[in-house]
Design an enzyme around this catalytic site. Structure first.
Site, PDB file in Angstrom:
ATOM      1  CB  ALA A 107     -52.345  66.782   2.786  1.00 40.09           C
ATOM      2  N   GLY A 112      14.151  91.511  -5.960  1.00 38.86           N
ATOM      3  CA  GLY A 112      15.405  91.957  -6.558  1.00 38.86           C
ATOM      4  C   GLY A 112      15.349  93.471  -6.754  1.00 38.86           C
ATOM      5  NE  ARG A 115      10.383  81.779  -0.088  1.00 37.28           N
ATOM      6  CZ  ARG A 115      10.843  82.752  -0.878  1.00 37.28           C
ATOM      7  NH1 ARG A 115      11.076  83.950  -0.373  1.00 37.28           N
ATOM      8  NH2 ARG A 115      11.061  82.519  -2.161  1.00 37.28           N
ATOM      9  CG  ASN A 130     -48.383  73.774  -5.002  1.00 35.53           C
ATOM     10  OD1 ASN A 130     -47.970  74.923  -4.962  1.00 35.53           O
ATOM     11  ND2 ASN A 130     -48.606  73.052  -3.920  1.00 35.53           N
ATOM     12  CD  GLN A 166      14.607  74.724 -13.300  1.00 36.94           C
ATOM     13  OE1 GLN A 166      13.489  75.064 -12.914  1.00 36.94           O
ATOM     14  NE2 GLN A 166      15.693  75.448 -13.080  1.00 36.94           N
ATOM     15  N   GLY A 205       9.313  75.902  -9.701  1.00 37.60           N
ATOM     16  CA  GLY A 205       9.682  75.958  -8.278  1.00 37.60           C
ATOM     17  C   GLY A 205       8.669  75.226  -7.409  1.00 37.60           C
ATOM     18  CG  ASN A 247       8.195  84.480  -3.110  1.00 35.97           C
ATOM     19  OD1 ASN A 247       7.982  83.939  -4.188  1.00 35.97           O
ATOM     20  ND2 ASN A 247       8.986  85.527  -2.977  1.00 35.97           N
TER      21      ASN A 247
HETATM   22  C1  UD1 Z   1      12.502  86.445  -8.517  1.00 34.90           C
HETATM   23  C2  UD1 Z   1      13.592  87.364  -9.039  1.00 34.90           C
HETATM   24  C3  UD1 Z   1      13.530  88.691  -8.286  1.00 34.90           C
HETATM   25  C4  UD1 Z   1      12.156  89.311  -8.442  1.00 34.90           C
HETATM   26  C5  UD1 Z   1      11.037  88.335  -8.046  1.00 34.90           C
HETATM   27  C6  UD1 Z   1       9.717  88.891  -8.476  1.00 34.90           C
HETATM   28  C7  UD1 Z   1      15.460  85.947  -9.732  1.00 34.90           C
HETATM   29  C8  UD1 Z   1      16.793  85.437  -9.366  1.00 34.90           C
HETATM   30  N1  UD1 Z   1      14.866  86.729  -8.847  1.00 34.90           N
HETATM   31  O1  UD1 Z   1      12.776  86.191  -7.148  1.00 34.90           O
HETATM   32  O2  UD1 Z   1      14.523  89.565  -8.791  1.00 34.90           O
HETATM   33  O3  UD1 Z   1      12.069  90.489  -7.680  1.00 34.90           O
HETATM   34  O4  UD1 Z   1      11.232  87.072  -8.706  1.00 34.90           O
HETATM   35  O5  UD1 Z   1       8.661  88.128  -7.978  1.00 34.90           O
HETATM   36  O6  UD1 Z   1      14.986  85.662 -10.807  1.00 34.90           O
HETATM   37  N2  UD1 Z   1      11.523  78.967 -10.806  1.00 34.90           N
HETATM   38  C9  UD1 Z   1      11.779  77.916 -11.642  1.00 34.90           C
HETATM   39  N3  UD1 Z   1      12.955  77.234 -11.489  1.00 34.90           N
HETATM   40  C10 UD1 Z   1      13.872  77.553 -10.564  1.00 34.90           C
HETATM   41  C11 UD1 Z   1      13.605  78.655  -9.712  1.00 34.90           C
HETATM   42  C12 UD1 Z   1      12.418  79.336  -9.854  1.00 34.90           C
HETATM   43  O7  UD1 Z   1      10.981  77.584 -12.508  1.00 34.90           O
HETATM   44  O8  UD1 Z   1      14.921  76.887 -10.508  1.00 34.90           O
HETATM   45  C13 UD1 Z   1      10.245  79.703 -10.965  1.00 34.90           C
HETATM   46  C14 UD1 Z   1       9.370  79.639  -9.742  1.00 34.90           C
HETATM   47  O9  UD1 Z   1       8.415  78.589  -9.847  1.00 34.90           O
HETATM   48  C15 UD1 Z   1       8.675  80.993  -9.758  1.00 34.90           C
HETATM   49  C16 UD1 Z   1       9.635  81.897 -10.515  1.00 34.90           C
HETATM   50  O10 UD1 Z   1      10.545  81.056 -11.182  1.00 34.90           O
HETATM   51  O11 UD1 Z   1       7.439  80.946 -10.437  1.00 34.90           O
HETATM   52  C17 UD1 Z   1      10.386  82.840  -9.600  1.00 34.90           C
HETATM   53  O12 UD1 Z   1      11.145  82.091  -8.671  1.00 34.90           O
HETATM   54  P1  UD1 Z   1      11.204  82.477  -7.133  1.00 34.90           P
HETATM   55  O13 UD1 Z   1      12.053  81.480  -6.440  1.00 34.90           O
HETATM   56  O14 UD1 Z   1       9.867  82.726  -6.609  1.00 34.90           O
HETATM   57  O15 UD1 Z   1      12.033  83.847  -7.244  1.00 34.90           O
HETATM   58  P2  UD1 Z   1      12.043  85.054  -6.259  1.00 34.90           P
HETATM   59  O16 UD1 Z   1      12.975  84.769  -5.133  1.00 34.90           O
HETATM   60  O17 UD1 Z   1      10.675  85.469  -5.943  1.00 34.90           O
HETATM   61 CA    CA Z   2       8.666  84.642  -6.388  1.00 31.16          CA
END
Ligand code: UD1
Ligand code: CA
Length: 467
Positions: free
Chosen positions: A422, A139, A15, A376, A72, A11, A227
């Site tokens: 000195a 979640g 934010r 010294n 990804q 990700g 986040n």
């Molecule tokens: C996610 C969980 C949520 C949980 C929270 C805990 C899901 C849908 N939701 O939400 O239930 O309470 O984490 O912190 O899983 N990432 C990828 N590829 C993507 C999307 C995200 O690698 O396409 C990675 C991000 O870099 C991150 C992690 O997955 O390290 C979590 O993604 P993030 O978007 O932060 O999920 P949350 O909305 O926090």
């Molecule tokens: Ca997260």
């Protein structure tokens, strides 16, 4: 059973509003994904796949060969992220830990406890959950009438009743690897964010009659998913407290934990006392029986036993046993002090080696220098190491004495046991045991002070009288 791990780190972290990719933001000096990798490594997994996307190169260059990588290309959700590991892990049998790269406070002990629950029950999936006073953003864990985990609903898809649930998904899980990838192929993006949620796998497995469990950690801090910068500061605070507690347990006295900042990679020997306002960073390694601070800022600094450092800054410095530094010293990279040395106030060292027992007590600059034992260096003496183009070396032999306010114009060598008077400006080598004097000889003019005064007085009267 074979253990594997998948770390989600693709990700962008919008934010965070940052040029730095989210999982590389440091918490107590270590990138979040580094903390997460430590946890994964403690679980002794046979294979670990990190899902990379945004900042893939930077994440890979930071983690190096600690993991395998899957790219990804588009961030279509956490479920889609895990799917990218299918070519590497899809045909494996065993248990797969999944953990997010933005949850740096999960501990190895908690992951181990979750693994034990998962494997003793032969579950298809086990979710690490936490009860939060404020579950906003996470979640929610939805349990059925029998209190069994039923599904996970993302905040944005919650009904008001679901939103009121305080048990949340931490984003760390154990899965039966085969069942994970089977269920992932059924995940759709029919939700408010149009993403493929990993969390949907839980509902899918549950509905197909598989056993899914929730393992609740008692420590709220472990749940923090970073986040934004508010959560980053919160994670920093918890991690800082945890690190300090570790040192206290290890026999270090920390006078005021609230004003002491110690990064994750720092080690400190027993019976060392840390005074307030101290910052210990990077690969700093403090020995036993040190007194550090108040107000010491140490980066990548290694100290021996019984060292004292107060009101000073040090970086990439090595400090021998029983040496004292400060107040108000600046040890720049390459400062290597032997044992029983003394570095006093307003002394700057850079790329300088000092032998045992040598002293630079006040107001000096010693740069690009090799200083022997029991030397010294007097108040205000400096090495003149730079001519605007090149840096040159100053060598000072054992037992030499450099008087106050001496300029040593490098390259130059002061011999063993030599004595520099000195105020001298030294431009030529001084042989062993010689005395060097390089300054104007003094002239005294008897009674001349009164003459000077009356001349000055006259001049002043002339200026003040109206013309
Ligand atoms: C996610 C969980 C949520 C949980 C929270 C805990 C899901 C849908 N939701 O939400 O239930 O309470 O984490 O912190 O899983 N990432 C990828 N590829 C993507 C999307 C995200 O690698 O396409 C990675 C991000 O870099 C991150 C992690 O997955 O390290 C979590 O993604 P993030 O978007 O932060 O999920 P949350 O909305 O926090
Ligand atoms: Ca997260």
């Amino acid at each position: 059973m074979k253990k594997m791990a998948i770390v989600l780190a693709a990700g962008q972290g919008k934010r965070m509003k940052s040029k730095l990719y989210k999982v590389l933001h440091p918490v107590c000096g270590k990138p979040m994904v580094g903390h997460v990798m430590d946890v994964v490594e403690a679980a002794a997994c046979e294979r670990t796949v990190v899902i990379v996307g945004h900042g893939a190169e930077a994440v890979q260059s930071y983690l190096g060969d600690r993991a395998e990588y899957a790219l990804q290309e588009q961030q279509l959700g956490t479920g889609h992220a895990v799917l990218q590991a299918a070519p590497l892990l899809g045909s494996e049998e065993g248990t797969t830990i999944i953990i997010c790269g933005d949850t740096p406070l999960v501990t190895p002990a908690t992951v181990q406890a979750m693994l034990t629950v998962h494997e003793t029950h032969g579950a298809a999936a086990t979710v690490l959950t936490a009860e939060l006073a404020d579950p906003t953003g996470y979640g929610r864990i939805i349990r059925g009438s029998d209190d069994q985990l039923e599904r996970i609903v993302e905040q944005k898809d919650c009904t008001p009743e679901e939103g009121a649930v305080r048990e949340i998904n931490t984003g760390t899980y154990c899965f039966d690897n085969k069942k994970l990838f089977e269920a992932l192929s059924q995940v759709t993006n029919a939700n408010s964010q149009g993403e493929y949620y990993l969390t949907d796998v839980i509902g899918i497995l549950q509905r197909s009659g598989q056993s899914v469990l929730a393992h609740c950690t008692g420590d709220e801090a472990e749940a923090i998913g970073v986040n934004d910068r508010i959560a980053l500061a919160e994670a920093e605070r918890y991690m800082r407290e945890r690190i300090i507690r570790g040192h206290l347990v290890g026999g270090v006295t920390i006078i005021d934990p609230a004003s002491t900042y110690i990064e994750a990679g720092v080690t400190i020997g027993a019976d060392t006392v840390i005074y307030p306002g101290t910052i210990l960073r990077g690969a700093t390694a403090i020995g036993e029986d040190n007194v550090i601070g108040p107000q010491a800022d140490l980066i990548d600094t290694v100290t021996g036993r019984g060292v004292s450092i107060k009101h000073s800054v040090t970086e990439q410095a090595e400090i021998g046993d029983v040496t004292s530094v400060g107040p108000y010293a600046n040890l720049r990279p390459g400062s290597k002090l032997g044992s029983n040395c003394k570095i006093g106030d307003f002394v700057e060292l850079k790329n300088a080696v000092l032998g045992d027992g040598s002293k630079v007590s006040h107001l000096s600059y010693v740069g690009d220098a090799k200083v022997g034992k029991d030397v010294n260096i007097g108040c205000g003496a400096i090495t003149v190491n730079y001519d605007g183009y090149n840096k040159s070396i100053t060598e000072i032999g054992d037992d030499a004495f450099v008087g106050s306010n001496v300029n040593l114009i490098a390259p130059v060598r002061i011999g063993d046991g030599a004595y520099v008077v000195a105020g001298s400006t030294i431009t030529q080598d001084v042989p062993d045991n010689d005395l060097a004097i390089a300054r104007e000889r003094q002239v005294n003019k008897p009674g001349y002070a009164a003459k000077i005064r009356s001349r000055a007085q006259l001049k002043k009267e002339k200026k003040d009288s109206p013309s």
